[in-house]
Structure formats: C-alpha cells, structure tokens
Write a protein that holds these residues in place. Structure first.
Motif, short mmCIF file in Angstrom:
data_model
loop_
_atom_site.label_atom_id
_atom_site.label_comp_id
_atom_site.label_asym_id
_atom_site.label_seq_id
_atom_site.Cartn_x
_atom_site.Cartn_y
_atom_site.Cartn_z
N LEU A 198 20.91 -1.97 -13.34
CA LEU A 198 20.24 -2.77 -12.32
C LEU A 198 21.08 -2.86 -11.05
CD1 LEU A 198 18.64 -5.63 -14.41
CD2 LEU A 198 17.44 -4.08 -12.88
N ASP A 199 22.38 -2.75 -11.19
CA ASP A 199 23.24 -2.80 -10.01
C ASP A 199 23.48 -1.38 -9.49
OD1 ASP A 199 24.76 -1.85 -12.11
OD2 ASP A 199 26.60 -2.82 -11.43
N GLY A 200 24.00 -1.28 -8.30
CA GLY A 200 24.39 0.01 -7.76
C GLY A 200 23.21 0.91 -7.42
N ASP A 201 23.45 2.20 -7.54
CA ASP A 201 22.48 3.20 -7.11
C ASP A 201 21.56 3.57 -8.25
OD1 ASP A 201 21.14 5.12 -5.64
OD2 ASP A 201 22.63 6.68 -6.03
N VAL A 225 15.49 5.21 -9.78
CA VAL A 225 14.09 4.76 -9.92
C VAL A 225 13.79 3.69 -8.87
CG1 VAL A 225 12.41 3.68 -11.45
CG2 VAL A 225 14.02 5.36 -12.35
N HIS A 226 14.72 2.77 -8.67
CA HIS A 226 14.54 1.75 -7.63
C HIS A 226 14.47 2.40 -6.25
CE1 HIS A 226 16.57 -1.58 -10.29
NE2 HIS A 226 15.52 -1.03 -10.86
N ARG A 227 15.35 3.35 -6.02
CA ARG A 227 15.40 4.00 -4.71
C ARG A 227 14.10 4.73 -4.40
NH1 ARG A 227 19.61 6.73 -5.66
NH2 ARG A 227 18.73 8.80 -5.92
N ARG A 228 13.50 5.34 -5.40
CA ARG A 228 12.29 6.14 -5.20
C ARG A 228 11.02 5.31 -5.26
NH1 ARG A 228 8.22 8.35 -4.28
NH2 ARG A 228 7.42 10.33 -5.10
N GLY A 286 15.14 -10.75 -2.12
CA GLY A 286 16.22 -9.87 -2.54
C GLY A 286 15.96 -9.12 -3.83
N ALA A 287 14.85 -9.38 -4.51
CA ALA A 287 14.52 -8.63 -5.73
C ALA A 287 13.96 -7.26 -5.37
CB ALA A 287 13.51 -9.40 -6.57
N VAL A 288 14.09 -6.32 -6.28
CA VAL A 288 13.44 -5.01 -6.15
C VAL A 288 12.09 -5.09 -6.86
CG1 VAL A 288 13.52 -2.57 -6.78
CG2 VAL A 288 15.58 -3.72 -5.97
N LEU A 289 11.02 -4.74 -6.16
CA LEU A 289 9.68 -4.75 -6.74
C LEU A 289 9.21 -3.33 -6.99
CD1 LEU A 289 6.94 -6.17 -7.45
CD2 LEU A 289 6.31 -5.82 -5.04
N MET A 290 8.68 -3.11 -8.20
CA MET A 290 8.00 -1.86 -8.53
C MET A 290 6.64 -2.20 -9.12
SD MET A 290 11.19 0.28 -10.18
CE MET A 290 11.70 -1.12 -11.19
N ALA A 291 5.74 -1.23 -9.11
CA ALA A 291 4.39 -1.47 -9.62
C ALA A 291 3.90 -0.26 -10.41
CB ALA A 291 3.42 -1.76 -8.47
N ALA A 295 0.83 -1.21 0.00
CA ALA A 295 0.00 0.00 0.00
C ALA A 295 0.86 1.26 0.00
CB ALA A 295 -0.94 0.00 1.20
N ALA A 296 2.06 1.17 0.57
CA ALA A 296 2.94 2.33 0.66
C ALA A 296 3.86 2.48 -0.55
CB ALA A 296 3.78 2.25 1.94
N LEU A 297 3.80 1.52 -1.48
CA LEU A 297 4.69 1.55 -2.64
C LEU A 297 4.23 2.60 -3.63
CD1 LEU A 297 7.11 0.02 -3.94
CD2 LEU A 297 5.43 -1.43 -5.08
N PRO A 298 5.07 3.61 -3.95
CA PRO A 298 4.64 4.64 -4.89
C PRO A 298 4.45 4.06 -6.29
CG PRO A 298 6.61 5.32 -3.68
CD PRO A 298 6.43 3.86 -3.45
N PRO A 299 3.29 4.23 -6.92
CA PRO A 299 3.07 3.65 -8.24
C PRO A 299 3.81 4.40 -9.34
CG PRO A 299 1.17 4.96 -7.59
CD PRO A 299 2.11 4.94 -6.41
#
Length: 327
Positions: free
Chosen positions: A98-101, A104-107, A115-120, A54-58
C-alpha cells in the motif's frame, strides 16, 4: 488491514465506507478504497468530481493487463490467459504494497481530497448486458487483494455489492474484518443472517454496525436479531444528509457520537489479529474449488498446478519479492 463493507441495498454501507475511508486517510493513514458495488457510488460519496470519476480506468475492464502485471515471473503462470480470478500468488509473483510505488494504484487509482487512493471495478457496459455477471468485474478486486501485503497502519477498504452476492466467489474471505451495515428493520438484519450462515465455516470476522438508529428501541431490535455481533451504532446525521445532497463538509463537522463510532471501528480493526497463513490457505482452497468446478474446463489448463506449496503470503514474501534476483 483489509476491510469490507457489506449490507442490503440502501443500508448506508457506501456512506459508511466513504466516511471510514475519509476518517482513516485524514488521520494520516495509508488507505486504498475500492468501489466493488455494481452501483458504483463510492467515488461520489468521497466527493470526487464527476469528470475525474469518468476518467478513472475500471479494474474490471483491464483484467488481462492486471493479470500480466501480477503474474510477474512466477514460473507456474506462463501467461495472463492462464490466470483466473482465484489464481494465488507464489514465488515470482508481483506482490503489492500500500505504501510506495504501487503499479496498480498508479495505473488505475486516483488520489481523493482526503488522501486515499480510489479504484473502481467499473459499471456494467452495453456489451455486458445479458451476457455477463458482475463477478467477472469484481474478480479484478479479488486478484488485487490476493497480491496485496498491507502493513501496520495501512488499510484497504472495499465497498461490496449489496446483499450476499459476494459469496459467489472467494472474495468474502479476503478481509480481516467485514463490517455489515444493518438498519433496525427485518430486511436490514436479514442480510446479516445470510452472511453469518455462509461465513460460519470460513472464519470470516463479521461486525455489525447499526445505521440510522434513532433510539433505544432501535438498538434493542438490533441486539435481539444479531446478538453480540452488534458492535456499534451510527445515528441519523445531518452531516450524512448533506453528503446525500452532494455537499461534503469537513469531517470535524460530523456529530461527536458518530465520529466516535468511526474511531471505535478503527480501533476494532487494529485489534484484530493478522493471520497470513489462514489468508494463504483460504485463497488456495477457493482456487482449487474453482478449478474443479469450472475454471479448468473453461481454460483447458491445469490450474491446480498454479499453487506454490512452499509459499505463504505476508511481509516476508513481499520483502523476498523485492530482493534482486541472484545472478
């Protein structure tokens, strides 16, 4: 590698997207997963708690912010308002790794248990109903993939919206492999025929994964209807049934035959040649097509001038984008 999961609704594509994401991440690989399905169930399938989802920014709710980030100092793109979902990167654009900083992943991302990064891309909201199509949200994923340089042992996994809706944009060309999940039913194989017909002229690599396969008759049915495109079959699974009930067993509890399917899928993806020139060319082609069809009229801008003819996406472009500007 960039990987799409497609299929009809209920085929199990989201479940297989989640299992493949977990398999890659828990094997030590760098993985980003994007839920680009209108139903937005990938996070749940990955076992992410509801309050975190619910807190994940779309992504689809922050298009202007994403465009501003990705345009960087590209002189052909003076503002976020000048960008559309097909605007290709060029010299000065902010390229992503995909590696490092990764900003888009950070925000917009969260780290899953594996361990995967999830975005929606985000669900429809009250303001969208009756006035917007879902492709306006999926456009954020298209921009992300257009600017993403994935290296060896790195994977971007996208759970696509059901059916053939993804062909309403150039998103379907952004992948090295499309796994089409098909049940052994006429409806299940019907989506494959649509995909194959639409994708034939664009060099899209489709591999069919049979799902909910019970016996040899099911396999024979799939082979009859999809031929050599059938590359593996996932059987009925108590592990998957537990997932559907909200439990998330350890991946080593997955049935051996189904675990081998995931390993084979990874090996098939890794064996696929990477063609950055084709990736760049197709992105430009769909941008020019969109510019002529609707985007220039909608924005009142010369969008064809956004194409940098001397730019090719890939590791060399990423390395160049990271070098300090000459003084």
């Amino acid at each position: 590698m960039k990987i799409a999961f497609a299929g009809k609704g209920g085929s199990g594509k989201t479940t297989l997207s989640a299992l493949f994401t977990r398999f890659l991440a828990e094997s030590g690989h760098t993985v980003a997963a994007i839920d680009a399905d209108i139903n937005q169930n990938l996070g749940q399938a990955l076992g992410v708690p509801a309050d975190e989802l619910a807190a994940l920014p779309p992504l689809g709710g922050h298009l202007t912010e994403i465009k501003d980030l990705l345009r960087g100092t590209n002189p052909r793109i003076p503002s976020a308002e000048a960008m559309v979902k097909t605007t290709p990167p060029g010299r000065g654009s902010r390229l992503l790794a995909l590696d490092g900083d990764n900003p888009v992943h950070r925000r917009f991302g969260l780290r899953t248990a594996g361990g995967a990064v999830l975005m929606a891309t985000g669900p429809f909201t009250e303001d969208d109903l009756g006035v917007a199509c879902y492709h306006s949200k999926v456009g954020a994923a298209e921009l992300y993939l257009n600017h993403l340089v994935d290296g060896e042992g790195e994977y971007a996994v996208v759970d696509m919206t059901a059916g053939a809706d993804s062909f309403a944009s150039g998103l379907f060309t952004r992948f090295d492999v499309t796994f089409l999940v098909a049940e052994p039913t006429l409806r299940g194989v019907g989506v494959y025929r649509q995909y194959a017909d639409y994708a034939r002229e664009h060099g899209v690599r489709i591999m069919v994964i049979g799902n909910k396969v019970e016996d040899g008759a099911d396999l024979e049915f799939l082979r009859e209807h999809v031929g050599d495109a059938l590359v593996a079959a996932f059987g009925h699974s108590r592990f998957v049934r537990a997932m559907e009930k909200g439990r998330h067993p350890r991946l080593d509890e997955l049935e051996d035959d189904n675990l081998k399917v995931l390993a084979w899928m990874r090996d098939a993806v890794d064996a696929t040649p990477k063609d950055w020139e084709a990736f760049t060319r197709q992105g430009v082609e769909f941008h020019l097509r969109n510019a002529e069809a609707w985007a220039e009229a909608a924005t009142g801008r010369d969008l064809r001038g956004q194409v940098d003819p001397d730019f090719t996406m890939g590791p060399s472009a990423l390395a160049a984008s990271r070098r300090p500007a000459a003084s």
